[in-house]
Design a protein around this motif. Structure first.
Motif, short mmCIF file in Angstrom:
data_model
loop_
_atom_site.label_atom_id
_atom_site.label_comp_id
_atom_site.label_asym_id
_atom_site.label_seq_id
_atom_site.Cartn_x
_atom_site.Cartn_y
_atom_site.Cartn_z
N ALA A 240 6.15 5.44 -58.25
CA ALA A 240 5.31 4.56 -57.42
C ALA A 240 6.20 3.67 -56.56
CB ALA A 240 4.40 3.72 -58.31
N ARG A 241 7.30 3.19 -57.13
CA ARG A 241 8.22 2.37 -56.33
C ARG A 241 8.82 3.19 -55.21
NH1 ARG A 241 12.58 -0.22 -59.80
NH2 ARG A 241 13.03 -1.37 -57.91
N SER A 242 9.09 4.46 -55.50
CA SER A 242 9.67 5.31 -54.45
C SER A 242 8.68 5.54 -53.31
CB SER A 242 10.11 6.65 -55.03
OG SER A 242 9.01 7.54 -55.10
N ARG A 243 7.40 5.28 -53.56
CA ARG A 243 6.42 5.39 -52.49
C ARG A 243 6.32 4.09 -51.70
NH1 ARG A 243 6.84 10.29 -53.82
NH2 ARG A 243 5.52 11.19 -55.42
N GLY A 244 7.10 3.10 -52.09
CA GLY A 244 7.10 1.83 -51.37
C GLY A 244 6.24 0.76 -52.00
N ALA A 245 5.83 0.97 -53.26
CA ALA A 245 4.93 0.01 -53.90
C ALA A 245 5.60 -1.34 -54.12
CB ALA A 245 4.44 0.58 -55.23
N PRO B 89 17.74 -5.88 -46.38
CA PRO B 89 17.03 -6.64 -47.42
C PRO B 89 16.05 -5.75 -48.18
CG PRO B 89 16.50 -7.46 -45.20
CD PRO B 89 17.54 -6.41 -45.04
N ALA B 90 15.83 -6.10 -49.44
CA ALA B 90 15.00 -5.26 -50.32
C ALA B 90 13.64 -4.97 -49.70
CB ALA B 90 14.81 -5.96 -51.67
N ARG B 91 13.08 -5.98 -49.05
CA ARG B 91 11.76 -5.85 -48.44
C ARG B 91 11.74 -4.73 -47.38
NH1 ARG B 91 7.03 -8.35 -49.89
NH2 ARG B 91 5.70 -7.01 -48.64
N ALA B 92 12.80 -4.70 -46.58
CA ALA B 92 12.86 -3.71 -45.51
C ALA B 92 13.05 -2.30 -46.07
CB ALA B 92 14.00 -4.06 -44.55
N VAL B 93 13.81 -2.19 -47.15
CA VAL B 93 13.99 -0.87 -47.77
C VAL B 93 12.67 -0.40 -48.36
CG1 VAL B 93 15.31 0.47 -49.45
CG2 VAL B 93 16.39 -1.43 -48.29
N GLN B 94 11.94 -1.35 -48.94
CA GLN B 94 10.63 -1.02 -49.51
C GLN B 94 9.70 -0.45 -48.45
OE1 GLN B 94 8.97 -4.15 -52.07
NE2 GLN B 94 6.96 -3.55 -51.34
N ALA B 124 -1.54 7.14 -52.96
CA ALA B 124 -0.78 5.88 -53.08
C ALA B 124 0.07 5.57 -51.84
CB ALA B 124 0.07 5.90 -54.34
N PRO B 125 0.90 6.50 -51.36
CA PRO B 125 1.71 6.14 -50.18
C PRO B 125 0.86 5.79 -48.96
CG PRO B 125 2.05 8.44 -50.81
CD PRO B 125 1.26 7.81 -51.89
N LEU B 126 -0.28 6.45 -48.81
CA LEU B 126 -1.16 6.15 -47.66
C LEU B 126 -1.71 4.74 -47.78
CD1 LEU B 126 -3.18 9.50 -47.60
CD2 LEU B 126 -1.22 8.89 -46.19
N ARG B 127 -2.07 4.36 -49.02
CA ARG B 127 -2.66 3.04 -49.22
C ARG B 127 -1.60 1.95 -49.17
NH1 ARG B 127 -6.22 5.06 -53.57
NH2 ARG B 127 -8.07 5.84 -52.50
N ILE B 128 -0.39 2.29 -49.64
CA ILE B 128 0.67 1.27 -49.65
C ILE B 128 1.10 0.95 -48.22
CG2 ILE B 128 3.09 0.88 -50.26
CD1 ILE B 128 2.49 2.57 -52.82
N HIS B 129 1.29 1.99 -47.41
CA HIS B 129 1.77 1.76 -46.04
C HIS B 129 0.57 1.74 -45.10
CE1 HIS B 129 5.93 2.26 -47.30
NE2 HIS B 129 5.51 3.27 -48.03
#
Lengths: 341, 580
Positions: A240-245, B89-94, B124-129
């Motif tokens: 999940a973290r790898s998906r940017g969570a 920064p961690a945020r940008a990598v996220q 999940a990736p669609l909802r996260i981004h």
């Protein structure tokens, strides 16, 4: 009382290729399982009843003697025998057991030896305040546990996390009566925040609820922290973290439900703690309620009252754990069908 | 040449590890530089502890707790100017994770949230981004999820989206994970051992799928693998890692055809799929041919009862001649372990007979409550995971000596302390372990050493038959090769008979005299290894053989086959000396 540990293994359960090929288990399977579980619960209550009855009757001397045989009353042995006959205490134990069981089934819990009142009346009066105390106490315990666990695992600052991690072991080791006494001393006597005499109903509840909540919140928080730690180490969290969570997403969507299950199981078990806690708390705060009734009944060896209290506690305990068991499949889909070997 | 997508330069990573009361930082990766072009597949190969996974984790920004990039840069060249992932920064990598860089994880069994539907995991990736305007509402997300599941080849994607991970097989779960990885069409896919937990036939289909998607999306793939054959078959370029440092890197064909370093040459020589080994020739029928040592007939094993009964083994028969190796090959769920445990008298099958020599295994063993334990002196089991099968609190000497202490002197047991120590020393010597290992604990040993201990423990009561259940599957190729050699020499010296359970046909080719191929509990083919492997009769055997990864250009030439076994072994030993 069996406490199943609900940590099914993912995978490994299908020995013969894709499990998707098997049709989903029919609804009737789930219902049969629920019925079986309810049957087990009824059996536990019945066993508790018999065991409590036999233990209480194994106490030396009987309650009639304890209550009426004192010399001041000046009752003759014949009068005592009549009394015993009136209470049915002269019959063999198994007959008394049968009569008592029939009474419980028909709603007649007997009469208190001490006050002569109907036990059912006594219980009906004692139950509501205790339910309020226990319910609010448990709610507060749950809130405290979730708060402590969340800060201990997802807190932003390491010293903060560490501080919150050390709270539960501290709380676990404090006895209930001590918390009650210290709270009374500090809050009521020193700070004068809540009057000891003449407080309204809500004010009266605050300190007992805190007292009963802390010893339950502590083990609950410990289990929750452990469950969150375990879940965070799962590969699916890394995925999940790898998906940017973000941390919030992880806590809400990945961790919360998975960590809830072991915690729920323990919560059911801790309910027993609540009953014991009520006895101490009600005594310390001089509240009326089931706990107080129990303490008094023990002091006067009021067997019919004790028998009723034990059975009611057992019913409550069994029902709570039954609910936990029946709710678990709603949280974890892996529990919804029979897992094959 | 155009600019690469990813350029890693002088990367160094360290972990904080506990030592005594304090912590020390241990370097896991040092001075590694790599380049990955657009649309290219770069394979990072190496044994466990080589740092390949650490590099992947640094790139995706998910080093485990205590891990830190010490030096170097990880430049990702997207449209416009490059960004250094190591310094961002961690945020940008996220922000980049899941959108520009995606992960295909190692173990599909535990990489999907068990309480979420497949659809939710893929979404999940669609909802996260959410910044991507196309996936703002429920309906479009749902449609996209179904489209993705369809794309990765899951049948009935609508239904699959509503199912939970435990309702899907390993291969299907990995497909779902790939669907989630490609949801936002990433530029870089980090695939960390994506098929190591899967059966060979499934492995092939998953790798094919990754290849196809790469072509379609123009993504680059960083393929992390321990399996040189997979790398050879799938990668454009290969980087070989050893103990955290880059050993060599270059185009796949160059690196594998003409390895520049001795280490790569040993890796190649040890990879079973790439070994120039012909199957053991069928032995001339000896005097014992008519009476094989192990004889299994009509074996049936069912789990569960009544309507729910599941037949794990369905009427399997085979025979093993004394002093030979019989391989049971099959994919997961084929029943091979169930058969192995029955032969080792660890559980009783539902029906059938198992005889070792003139003894009936089922009459003697099967249930731990049966009185007659003497069957244990005849047959022993070595399991896959030596770490799990050794008591962590007992020394190696205690573990190896235990079987002897379980028996009275009359039955071949040893109770006397000095005699026990001597027997343990002999056993250690037999499996080529130094004598001082005796006083250590299992965790102080490497995986290969632990497996040697497990073998020594099985052999100390001098059984005639040893059941080896995936005994080399968890080991690195070089160690695997050494353990296989050990097993071969023990067989020669002690006349042991092996039942060798494995999913790996390449290993079978090397060690087996005869083979039984299993599929869903039934034997599809059984016979001499040479016959089954070179001229398979059943289509399933052919499918299994085809699925063994090894590109044509690396397959051994007929000339190689003519080299004698001794020649090969001598050359091999020279290589190992050179590396050590």
């Amino acid at each position: 009382m069996s406490i199943a540990v609900r940590r099914p293994q993912q995978g490994g359960q299908q020995a013969g290729g894709p499990a998707g090929r098997r049709p989903a288990a029919p609804r009737s399977g789930t219902r049969a399982r629920a019925l079986r579980r309810i049957g087990q619960a009824a059996l536990v209550v019945a066993a508790t009843f018999v065991l409590a009855f036999l233990l209480l009757h194994a106490l030396p001397g009987d309650a009639i003697v304890a209550r009426y045989a004192s010399p001041e009353l000046g009752l003759s042995p014949e009068q005592l025998a009549d009394l015993r006959a009136a209470y049915g205490a002269d019959q063999p134990v198994w007959v008394q057991l049968g009569l008592s069981a029939w009474g419980f089934l028909t709603g007649d819990l007997g009469t208190s030896l001490q006050t002569g009142a109907e036990v059912s009346t006594l219980i009906a009066a004692a139950l509501p305040p205790t339910l309020a105390l226990a319910g609010l106490g448990f709610l507060l315990a749950a809130v405290l546990a979730v708060g402590i666990a969340a800060l201990a695992t997802f807190g932003r600052w390491e010293p903060l996390r560490r501080a919150f991690r050390s709270l539960p072991p501290l709380f676990v080791s404090i006895p209930v009566f001590w918390i009650g006494i210290v709270l009374l001393q500090v809050v009521s006597f020193r700070l004068g925040l809540i009057p000891v005499i003449g407080a309204n109903a809500a004010e009266q509840l605050v300190l007992p609820v805190v007292t009963i909540a802390i010893p339950i919140a502590a083990p609950l928080a410990q289990v929750l922290i452990r469950a969150i730690d375990d879940t965070l180490a799962e590969p699916y969290v890394a995925v999940a973290r790898s998906r940017g969570a973000s941390a919030g997403w992880l806590l809400q969507r990945e961790v919360a439900r998975n960590a809830l299950l072991p915690t729920l199981t323990i919560a059911g078990v801790l309910f027993g703690e609540l009953i014991a806690g009520a006895v101490v708390t009600e005594t310390v705060f001089a509240r009326s309620g089931l706990g107080r009734l129990t303490a008094d009944a023990v002091a006067t060896r009021d067997i019919p009252v004790l028998q009723a209290v034990v059975v009611i506690s057992a019913v409550a305990f069994v029902v709570i754990n039954l609910v936990v068991d029946l709710v678990a499949p709603a949280i974890d889909p892996r529990l919804r069908k029979e897992v094959r070997a | 040449m155009t600019e690469p997508l990813l350029r890693v330069d002088g990367l160094a990573v360290s972990y904080r590890t506990r030592q005594g009361s304090g912590h020390v930082r241990r370097t896991a990766v040092e001075g590694v530089s790599l380049e990955l072009g657009r649309g290219e597949v770069l394979a990072l190969v190496g044994e466990s502890g080589s740092g390949k996974t650490t590099i992947g984790q640094s790139i995706i920004g998910l080093l485990p707790e205590g891990g830190r990039v010490e030096a170097g840069s990880i430049e990702l060249h997207l449209a416009g100017r490059p960004v250094d992932l190591a310094k961002l920064p961690a945020r940008a990598v996220q922000e980049l994770r899941g959108r520009r860089i995606a992960l295909v994880p190692q173990d599909p069994g535990s990489s999907l949230n068990p309480v979420q539907t497949i659809g939710a995991s893929v979404a999940a990736p669609l909802r996260i981004h959410r910044e991507d305007a196309r996936w703002r509402d429920r309906d479009s997300i749902r449609r996209r999820v179904v489209e993705l599941l369809d794309r990765v080849g899951l049948d009935d994607p609508e239904r699959r989206a509503g199912q939970y991970p435990h309702e899907l097989s390993g291969g299907m779960r990995q497909r779902a994970l790939i669907a989630a990885a490609i949801a936002l069409e990433p530029d870089l896919i980090v695939a960390d051992e994506p098929t190591s937990a899967l059966d060979v036939t499934v492995q092939r289909r998953i790798l094919d799928l990754l290849d196809e998607l790469r072509g379609e999306l123009g993504s680059s793939v960083l393929l992390i693998t321990h399996d040189l054959a997979v790398a050879a078959e799938r990668a454009d370029r290969i980087a070989v890692l050893r103990q955290g440092a880059l050993e060599e890197a270059g185009p796949a064909r160059e690196v594998l055809r003409a390895p520049a370093t001795a280490y790569t040459r040993t890796l190649l020589a040890d990879a079973p799929a790439l070994q120039d080994v012909a199957p053991r020739p069928a032995r001339a029928a000896g005097p014992n041919a008519a009476a094989p040592l192990v004889r299994v007939e009509g074996l049936v094993h069912e789990y569960g009862h009544g309507r729910d009964a599941f037949r794990a083994v369905d009427d399997v028969a085979f025979a093993i001649e004394r002093g030979t190796t019989h391989a049971l090959v099959g994919e997961s769920g084929s029943g091979k372990t169930t058969i192995g445990r029955a032969v080792a008298a660890l559980h009783a099958p539902t029906a059938g007979s198992i005889r070792i020599g003139d003894r009936d295994v089922l009459a003697a063993g099967g249930s731990p409550w049966r009185r007659d334990r003497s069957i244990r002196r005849l047959v022993q089991l070595v399991s896959q995971n030596p770490y799990a099968s050794l008591d962590p609190r007992r020394t190696i000497a205690q573990a190896i000596g235990e079987p002897l202490r379980n028996w009275g002197p009359a039955e071949g047991g040893v109770r006397d302390r000095a005699a026990l120590a001597r027997r343990v020393a002999t056993a250690l010597d037999q499996v080529a372990l130094p004598a001082d290992v005796a006083h250590r604990l299992p965790r102080e040993l490497s995986g290969g050493q632990r497996q040697r201990v497990a073998i020594a423990r099985a052999l100390i009561i001098e059984p005639e038959v040893v059941v080896l259940d995936e005994a080399v599957s968890a080991l690195d190729v070089t160690v695997q090769s050494q353990i296989l050699e050990l097993l071969e020499s023990l067989q020669r010296d002690l006349g042991l008979t092996y039942l060798f359970i494995t999913h790996d046909l390449a290993v079978v080719r090397r060690i087996a005299d005869s083979v039984t191929v299993l599929r869903r509990g039934a034997a599809v083919e059984t016979g001499a290894a040479e016959r089954v492997l070179l001229a398979p009769e059943h289509e399933y055997t052919r499918a299994l053989l085809d699925a063994v990864p090894a590109p044509e250009w690396l397959r051994p030439t007929p000339a190689d086959d003519r080299r004698s076994v001794d020649d090969r072994r001598a050359a091999h030993d020279d290589l190992r000396l050179e590396v050590a």
